[in-house]
Scaffold this active site. Structure first.
Site, PDB file in Angstrom:
ATOM      1  CB  CYS A 122      -0.887  -0.034   1.312  1.00  0.00           C
ATOM      2  SG  CYS A 122      -2.123  -1.392   1.284  1.00  0.00           S
ATOM      3  NE  ARG A 127       4.741   1.736  -0.061  1.00  0.00           N
ATOM      4  CZ  ARG A 127       5.688   1.394   0.686  1.00  0.00           C
ATOM      5  NH1 ARG A 127       6.924   1.661   0.107  1.00  0.00           N
ATOM      6  NH2 ARG A 127       5.466   1.044   1.752  1.00  0.00           N
ATOM      7  CD1 TRP A 138      -0.495  -6.195  -3.277  1.00  0.00           C
ATOM      8  CD2 TRP A 138      -0.436  -6.767  -0.881  1.00  0.00           C
ATOM      9  NE1 TRP A 138      -0.105  -7.483  -3.211  1.00  0.00           N
ATOM     10  CE2 TRP A 138      -0.297  -8.264  -1.786  1.00  0.00           C
ATOM     11  CE3 TRP A 138      -0.799  -7.016   0.340  1.00  0.00           C
ATOM     12  CZ2 TRP A 138      -0.115  -9.124  -1.271  1.00  0.00           C
ATOM     13  CZ3 TRP A 138      -0.639  -8.409   0.866  1.00  0.00           C
ATOM     14  CH2 TRP A 138      -0.213  -9.409   0.409  1.00  0.00           C
ATOM     15  CG  ASN A 160       1.886   0.732   4.331  1.00  0.00           C
ATOM     16  OD1 ASN A 160       1.361  -0.409   3.983  1.00  0.00           O
ATOM     17  ND2 ASN A 160       3.127   1.267   4.125  1.00  0.00           N
ATOM     18  N   GLY A 161      -0.197  -1.164   6.140  1.00  0.00           N
ATOM     19  CA  GLY A 161       0.202  -1.989   7.231  1.00  0.00           C
ATOM     20  C   GLY A 161      -1.126  -3.068   7.789  1.00  0.00           C
ATOM     21  CD  GLU A 198      16.779 -13.160  -8.487  1.00  0.00           C
ATOM     22  OE1 GLU A 198      16.005 -13.556  -7.418  1.00  0.00           O
ATOM     23  OE2 GLU A 198      16.425 -12.110  -8.814  1.00  0.00           O
ATOM     24  CE  LYS A 234      13.161 -11.274 -10.207  1.00  0.00           C
ATOM     25  NZ  LYS A 234      14.040 -11.049  -9.370  1.00  0.00           N
ATOM     26  CD  GLU A 281       9.680 -11.720  -9.003  1.00  0.00           C
ATOM     27  OE1 GLU A 281       8.891 -11.035  -8.199  1.00  0.00           O
ATOM     28  OE2 GLU A 281      10.715 -11.575  -9.127  1.00  0.00           O
ATOM     29  CG  HIS A 296      19.712 -36.729  -4.691  1.00  0.00           C
ATOM     30  ND1 HIS A 296      20.080 -38.069  -3.909  1.00  0.00           N
ATOM     31  CD2 HIS A 296      20.921 -36.094  -4.727  1.00  0.00           C
ATOM     32  CE1 HIS A 296      21.515 -38.032  -3.699  1.00  0.00           C
ATOM     33  NE2 HIS A 296      21.901 -36.849  -4.357  1.00  0.00           N
ATOM     34  CE  LYS A 298      11.311  -3.106  -6.080  1.00  0.00           C
ATOM     35  NZ  LYS A 298      11.922  -4.142  -6.723  1.00  0.00           N
TER      36      LYS A 298
HETATM   37  C1  F6R Z   1      11.404 -10.513  -6.329  1.00  0.00           C
HETATM   38  C2  F6R Z   1      11.787  -9.587  -5.175  1.00  0.00           C
HETATM   39  C3  F6R Z   1      11.010  -9.944  -3.895  1.00  0.00           C
HETATM   40  C4  F6R Z   1      12.141  -9.194  -2.742  1.00  0.00           C
HETATM   41  C5  F6R Z   1      11.633  -9.356  -1.349  1.00  0.00           C
HETATM   42  C6  F6R Z   1      12.425  -8.539  -0.117  1.00  0.00           C
HETATM   43  O1  F6R Z   1      11.759 -10.126  -7.422  1.00  0.00           O
HETATM   44  O2  F6R Z   1      11.797  -8.480  -5.435  1.00  0.00           O
HETATM   45  O3  F6R Z   1      11.275 -11.259  -3.763  1.00  0.00           O
HETATM   46  O4  F6R Z   1      13.453  -9.491  -3.081  1.00  0.00           O
HETATM   47  O5  F6R Z   1      10.358  -8.925  -1.160  1.00  0.00           O
HETATM   48  O6  F6R Z   1      12.504  -7.178  -0.386  1.00  0.00           O
HETATM   49  P1  F6R Z   1      13.793  -6.200  -0.078  1.00  0.00           P
HETATM   50  O7  F6R Z   1      14.682  -6.732  -0.700  1.00  0.00           O
HETATM   51  O8  F6R Z   1      12.977  -4.893  -0.368  1.00  0.00           O
HETATM   52  O9  F6R Z   1      13.784  -6.488   1.442  1.00  0.00           O
END
Ligand code: F6R
Length: 608
Positions: free
Chosen positions: A2, A27, A74, A100-101, A481, A485, A488, A504, A603
């Site tokens: 949010c 956000r 969100w 927000n929260g 990773e 990517k 997501e 395994h 984010k």
């Molecule tokens: C994936 C991504 C998330 C963040 C995670 C931690 O692309 O961006 O998995 O890495 O939410 O966020 P931060 O780094 O802001 O603590």
């Protein structure tokens, strides 16, 4: 999660709120709304979906006034619909709130209000606060907020306005970010600095529990006991350009292409001649000699950078290092002692689980270092020292430049601590420093090179349902990773495995057309990974290989070959992940996905 914005001044509040919310849409983007005061009560407009929907609503049914609050959501409590979107209004129709929260004890508070006959409209936790505030209000909004705060448990950044005090907004925070922007005859608040850049560069970072009262005459700040606070005003160096797409179709693509510059920024001033110099962290050599164990705490992509960090720290410092998902750590009853050094990794610096894990280790007496991108955010403020990654604002929900700069940050930290402890010899350090110097240029050449292979691969496999990524040692986290990517932003199921794990279990998945991405740059596990690839090929699986330029064996084996420049093994995760970011990006765009705002995600994960 949010985004919130607030404005008091002589401009049309909705214009400022919409401009700010645009910068905060990363956000959350389920729904959005504004509340404006203009002397004739609280005017609220809301819309489900992206901010553009709210803009449409406002253009056909506008609200005018110089004081207002806005929110992009969100969803946590209640589905994304108009009733659940913020701002929420109190039972008497006079008070409006954005939040927000999460209010963790909202159920018990709601029951109490229901017993008193208060009728609820939404399923949100936030509406509870609106009604509590209206009940507590006796002509002084600030006092009402201060009193109600005592009853709330959870994480929040809140902004409130009241029809009977139409010249002000009162805001507070606990566990969720909130900044105040100072102008001439106007003042602002927001979840994040980019929302304010069009209007001001003068920022106050609100501390936990502080309250702020914004009017056109100024901003008054108080601590939780209502003692006035002289808060420091910072001049932000962020620019509006940094938060624009600058001609790229998506923020994610822009941010992938910013990596050469971002990496150059991360290492700037931190390598000197043939040495790594992290003196700015002021790590006490005595303290470092007393460290018996390092724990890296993070979530998501930052966790994967922490996994590479573990290998780097053990390689250069020889101190046993463990990596923890912060969400697991906080409930694992972890063993903490003063000989423990904790490294918290976070792009945003606001991730709720990482922040809470940090509080736990601090209470146990551990030393703490942050590896973080956002200046002034909560995680660095809770750590003894911070290595800022200086990647610049990352807006795309899928993390790219934040990841590679975190990796570079770990190289610096590991080599810097290792040298202080006398565990890195100077020839080794000189080689690493040269490797770091070469990195921005190498990433640039990788991005400038024809990425036809990546695009072809994306086109060929965009319709498969599953992908497997494998790597070993430094590039096992690269596999994780790469898979993250892809899933997501394209919504294709993808898993990362350590190559040695294939026999395994995961090998059972392999059959004709099942694609595996094998990350096998030059290094001591390359041959082992080549054997894994042979085993996949023997079972008619399809293999895309990420290999060092000139690897003829890889060329013969791979169905698709993606080449990266030669580099030291320790630096290879930084180069190897770049084509995987692009593969995810092109797969997602060919599938028509909303790359910068993938479904169900946001984010900054500022709630647990
Ligand atoms: C994936 C991504 C998330 C963040 C995670 C931690 O692309 O961006 O998995 O890495 O939410 O966020 P931060 O780094 O802001 O603590």
């Amino acid at each position: 999660m949010c985004g919130i914005v607030g404005y008091v001044g002589s401009r049309e509040a909705t214009e400022v709120l919409i401009e700010g919310l645009k910068r905060l849409e990363y956000r959350g983007y389920d729904s959005a709304g504004v509340a404006v005061l203009n002397g004739s009560g609280v005017q609220v407009r809301k819309a489900v979906g992206r901010l553009s929907e709210l803009e449409k609503t406002l253009s056909s049914n506008g609200v005018h006034g110089g004081v207002g609050i806005g929110h992009t959501r969100w969803a946590t409590h209640g589905v994304p619909n108009e009733v659940n979107s913020h701002p929420h209004v109190s039972f008497d129709g006079k008070l409006s709130i954005i939040h927000n929260g999460i209010i963790e004890n909202y159920r018990e508070l709601k029951n109490e209000l229901l017993e008193q006959g208060v009728a609820f409209k939404s399923d949100t936790d936030t509406e509870v606060v609106a009604h509590l505030l209206a009940k507590a209000y006796d002509g002084d909004l600030l006092k009402a907020v201060q009193n109600v705060l005592k009853r709330l448990r959870g994480a929040y950044a809140i902004a409130v306005c009241h029809a009977d005090q139409p010249d002000r907004i009162v805001a507070t925070r606990m566990g969720s970010p909130l900044v105040i922007g100072l102008g001439e005859g106007e003042n602002f608040l927001a979840s994040d600095v980019p929302a304010l850049l069009k209007y001001t560069r003068k920022i106050i970072y609100l501390e936990e529990g502080w309250l702020a009262e914004l009017t056109t005459c100024g901003v008054r700040i108080f601590d939780a006991d209502m003692k006035p606070v002289e808060a420091a005003v910072s001049e932000t160096s962020l620019t509006l350009d940094a938060a624009e797409k600058e001609g790229y179709e998506h923020f994610m693509l822009k941010e992938i292409h910013e990596q050469p510059r971002a990496l150059a920024e991360t290492i700037r001033g931190r390598i000197e001649g043939e040495r790594v110099d992290i003196g700015e962290l002021q790590l006490d050599p005595e303290m470092l000699r007393g460290v018996n164990r390092i724990a890296v705490l993070a979530c998501g992509t930052s966790l994967y950078s922490g996994m590479v960090g573990k290998y780097l720290l053990e390689r250069f410092t020889r101190i046993p290092t463990e990596t923890w998902s912060a969400s697991e750590f906080r409930y694992a009853d972890p063993v903490i002692d003063p000989g423990m050094l904790v490294i918290a990794v976070s792009q945003s610096g606001e991730t709720a689980d990482t922040l809470e894990a940090l509080r736990i280790v601090k209470a146990g007496g551990a030393r703490t270092i942050a590896v973080c991108n956002v200046m002034g955010s909560s995680i660095p403020r809770h750590c003894d020292a911070t290595l800022y990654t200086r990647a610049g604002p990352e807006i795309g929900v899928a993390s790219t430049k934040a990841y590679t700069t975190q990796l570079a940050g770990f190289v610096l930290l590991a080599a810097g601590i290792g040298r202080t402890l006398g565990r890195v010899d100077s020839a080794e350090e000189a080689k690493l420093v040269q490797g770091l110097r070469d990195l921005p240029g190498q990433v640039k050449s990788l991005l400038d090179e024809d990425i036809v292979a990546v695009k072809r691969c994306a086109k060929r496999y965009k319709d498969v349902f599953n992908f497997m990524y494998i790597g070993r040692h430094f590039n096992y986290p690269t596999a994780l990773e790469g898979a993250l990517k892809l899933k997501e932003i394209s919504y294709i199921h993808a898993e990362g495995y350590a190559g040695g794990e294939m026999k395994h279990g995961p090998l059972a998945l392999v059959e004709g057309t099942f694609p595996t991405i094998a990350i096998a740059p030059e290094g001591k596990t390359r041959e082992k990974l080549i054997s894994n690839v042979q085993e996949i090929k023997a079972r008619k699986g399809v293999v895309v290989m990420v290999s060092t330029h000139g690897d003829e064996e890889a060329r013969e084996l791979a169905d698709y070959l993606i080449e990266i420049p030669a580099c030291q093994e320790e630096l290879s995760p930084i180069l190897a992940v770049v084509p995987l970011q692009l593969l995810a990006y092109y797969t997602a765009t060919q599938l028509g996905r909303d790359v910068d705002k993938p479904r169900n995600l946001a984010k900054s994960v500022t709630v647990e």
